[in-house]
Write a protein that holds these residues in place. Structure first.
Motif, PDB file in Angstrom:
ATOM      1  N   ILE A 287       0.856  -1.185   0.000  1.00 49.36           N
ATOM      2  CA  ILE A 287       0.000   0.000   0.000  1.00 49.36           C
ATOM      3  C   ILE A 287       0.893   1.236   0.000  1.00 49.36           C
ATOM      4  CG2 ILE A 287      -1.768   1.290   1.253  1.00 49.36           C
ATOM      5  CD1 ILE A 287      -2.638  -1.408   2.465  1.00 49.36           C
ATOM      6  N   ALA A 288       0.858   1.976  -1.089  1.00 51.46           N
ATOM      7  CA  ALA A 288       1.708   3.168  -1.224  1.00 51.46           C
ATOM      8  C   ALA A 288       1.268   4.244  -0.239  1.00 51.46           C
ATOM      9  CB  ALA A 288       1.639   3.695  -2.650  1.00 51.46           C
ATOM     10  N   ARG A 289       2.241   4.835   0.456  1.00 54.41           N
ATOM     11  CA  ARG A 289       1.979   5.971   1.349  1.00 54.41           C
ATOM     12  C   ARG A 289       2.484   7.274   0.748  1.00 54.41           C
ATOM     13  NH1 ARG A 289       4.967   5.798   5.899  1.00 54.41           N
ATOM     14  NH2 ARG A 289       6.007   3.859   5.465  1.00 54.41           N
ATOM     15  N   SER A 290       3.080   7.181  -0.419  1.00 54.73           N
ATOM     16  CA  SER A 290       3.554   8.372  -1.121  1.00 54.73           C
ATOM     17  C   SER A 290       3.155   8.259  -2.583  1.00 54.73           C
ATOM     18  CB  SER A 290       5.080   8.497  -0.997  1.00 54.73           C
ATOM     19  OG  SER A 290       5.726   7.403  -1.628  1.00 54.73           O
ATOM     20  N   GLU A 291       3.114   9.398  -3.253  1.00 58.93           N
ATOM     21  CA  GLU A 291       2.782   9.429  -4.678  1.00 58.93           C
ATOM     22  C   GLU A 291       3.882   8.702  -5.462  1.00 58.93           C
ATOM     23  OE1 GLU A 291       0.316  10.525  -7.857  1.00 58.93           O
ATOM     24  OE2 GLU A 291      -0.017  10.811  -5.719  1.00 58.93           O
ATOM     25  N   PRO A 292       3.516   7.784  -6.354  1.00 60.66           N
ATOM     26  CA  PRO A 292       4.534   7.127  -7.187  1.00 60.66           C
ATOM     27  C   PRO A 292       5.310   8.169  -7.995  1.00 60.66           C
ATOM     28  CG  PRO A 292       2.420   6.029  -7.401  1.00 60.66           C
ATOM     29  CD  PRO A 292       2.174   7.294  -6.646  1.00 60.66           C
ATOM     30  N   ARG A 293       6.603   7.929  -8.136  1.00 61.64           N
ATOM     31  CA  ARG A 293       7.506   8.841  -8.831  1.00 61.64           C
ATOM     32  C   ARG A 293       7.932   8.200 -10.149  1.00 61.64           C
ATOM     33  NH1 ARG A 293      12.903   8.782  -7.828  1.00 61.64           N
ATOM     34  NH2 ARG A 293      12.525   7.533  -5.960  1.00 61.64           N
ATOM     35  N   LEU A 294       7.638   8.883 -11.276  1.00 57.39           N
ATOM     36  CA  LEU A 294       7.984   8.347 -12.596  1.00 57.39           C
ATOM     37  C   LEU A 294       9.496   8.288 -12.763  1.00 57.39           C
ATOM     38  CD1 LEU A 294       7.019   7.391 -15.406  1.00 57.39           C
ATOM     39  CD2 LEU A 294       7.098   9.802 -16.115  1.00 57.39           C
ATOM     40  N   LEU A 295       9.982   7.105 -13.131  1.00 52.29           N
ATOM     41  CA  LEU A 295      11.413   6.917 -13.355  1.00 52.29           C
ATOM     42  C   LEU A 295      11.765   6.884 -14.838  1.00 52.29           C
ATOM     43  CD1 LEU A 295      12.165   4.092 -10.743  1.00 52.29           C
ATOM     44  CD2 LEU A 295      12.638   6.547 -10.517  1.00 52.29           C
ATOM     45  N   SER A 296      10.948   6.186 -15.642  1.00 52.42           N
ATOM     46  CA  SER A 296      11.280   6.034 -17.053  1.00 52.42           C
ATOM     47  C   SER A 296      10.074   5.578 -17.854  1.00 52.42           C
ATOM     48  CB  SER A 296      12.440   5.039 -17.225  1.00 52.42           C
ATOM     49  OG  SER A 296      12.139   3.798 -16.614  1.00 52.42           O
ATOM     50  N   VAL A 297      10.171   5.782 -19.165  1.00 55.61           N
ATOM     51  CA  VAL A 297       9.127   5.389 -20.111  1.00 55.61           C
ATOM     52  C   VAL A 297       9.795   4.562 -21.203  1.00 55.61           C
ATOM     53  CG1 VAL A 297       7.394   6.216 -21.753  1.00 55.61           C
ATOM     54  CG2 VAL A 297       7.847   7.518 -19.654  1.00 55.61           C
ATOM     55  N   HIS A 298       9.157   3.437 -21.561  1.00 55.54           N
ATOM     56  CA  HIS A 298       9.768   2.513 -22.521  1.00 55.54           C
ATOM     57  C   HIS A 298       8.756   2.050 -23.561  1.00 55.54           C
ATOM     58  CE1 HIS A 298      13.063   2.095 -19.622  1.00 55.54           C
ATOM     59  NE2 HIS A 298      12.096   2.185 -18.734  1.00 55.54           N
ATOM     60  N   SER A 299       9.244   1.862 -24.779  1.00 53.84           N
ATOM     61  CA  SER A 299       8.449   1.251 -25.837  1.00 53.84           C
ATOM     62  C   SER A 299       8.670  -0.257 -25.764  1.00 53.84           C
ATOM     63  CB  SER A 299       8.910   1.770 -27.200  1.00 53.84           C
ATOM     64  OG  SER A 299       8.297   1.026 -28.222  1.00 53.84           O
ATOM     65  N   ASN A 300       7.586  -1.000 -25.865  1.00 49.45           N
ATOM     66  CA  ASN A 300       7.673  -2.461 -25.805  1.00 49.45           C
ATOM     67  C   ASN A 300       7.341  -3.065 -27.174  1.00 49.45           C
ATOM     68  OD1 ASN A 300       8.052  -4.971 -24.673  1.00 49.45           O
ATOM     69  ND2 ASN A 300       6.066  -5.049 -23.687  1.00 49.45           N
TER      70      ASN A 300
END
Length: 157
Positions: free
Chosen positions: A80-93
């Motif tokens: 259960i997240a207690r903090s806002e998720p932080r974007l690390l990276s974006v990938h094409s699959n």
């Protein structure tokens, strides 16, 4: 551990992808990186795929990517997240599925409880980033090298 789902997955995957393509023009998935106080990273083993993966899954229609990663972590691992998720990276699959993209998020603060998804996850484990299980997927290893070793983010999954 090889299950019947793992054995039939190569045959059912095209059906799943066809249904996904018919219902969406592009697919979007998320993966979450969570580390415990000992610096170990959370990985999951699916009942229908081989190897260890970062927890995650598809973004539902009308759902934000942040909400999707929070939901997936709760369902698959009881996190259960207690903090806002932080974007690390974006990938094409594209290599795996045309039109698919995967966003990787870090969740820095969380509590653990029972997972809500049953039947999808065979195992959950916490591993030191430098001592991953042998059958950790290539993409998972690459993402963790980007996070923990400073490797440049590969735009391809």
């Amino acid at each position: 551990m090889t299950t019947w789902r793992t054995r039939i997955e190569p045959f059912t995957r095209p059906l799943f992808f066809t249904a996904s393509r018919l219902s969406r023009g592009m697919t979007l998935g998320v993966r979450g990186v969570a580390t415990d106080t000992q610096g170990r990273v959370l990985l999951v083993k699916h009942t229908y795929l081989h190897g260890w993966w970062l927890p995650g899954g598809g973004v539902d229609r009308g759902e934000t990517t942040q909400a999707a990663v929070v939901r997936e972590l709760r369902e698959e691992a009881g996190l259960i997240a207690r903090s806002e998720p932080r974007l690390l990276s974006v990938h094409s699959n594209e290599r795996f599925f045309r039109g698919d993209h995967v966003l990787v998020f870090a969740v820095d603060a969380f509590d653990l409880t029972d997972r809500t998804s049953h039947g999808e996850i065979a195992e959950i484990g916490w591993f030191a980033p430098d001592a991953l299980p042998e059958d950790t997927t290539r993409a998972t290893r690459a993402r963790l090298a980007e996070v923990f070793d400073g490797a440049p983010a590969d735009p391809n999954w």
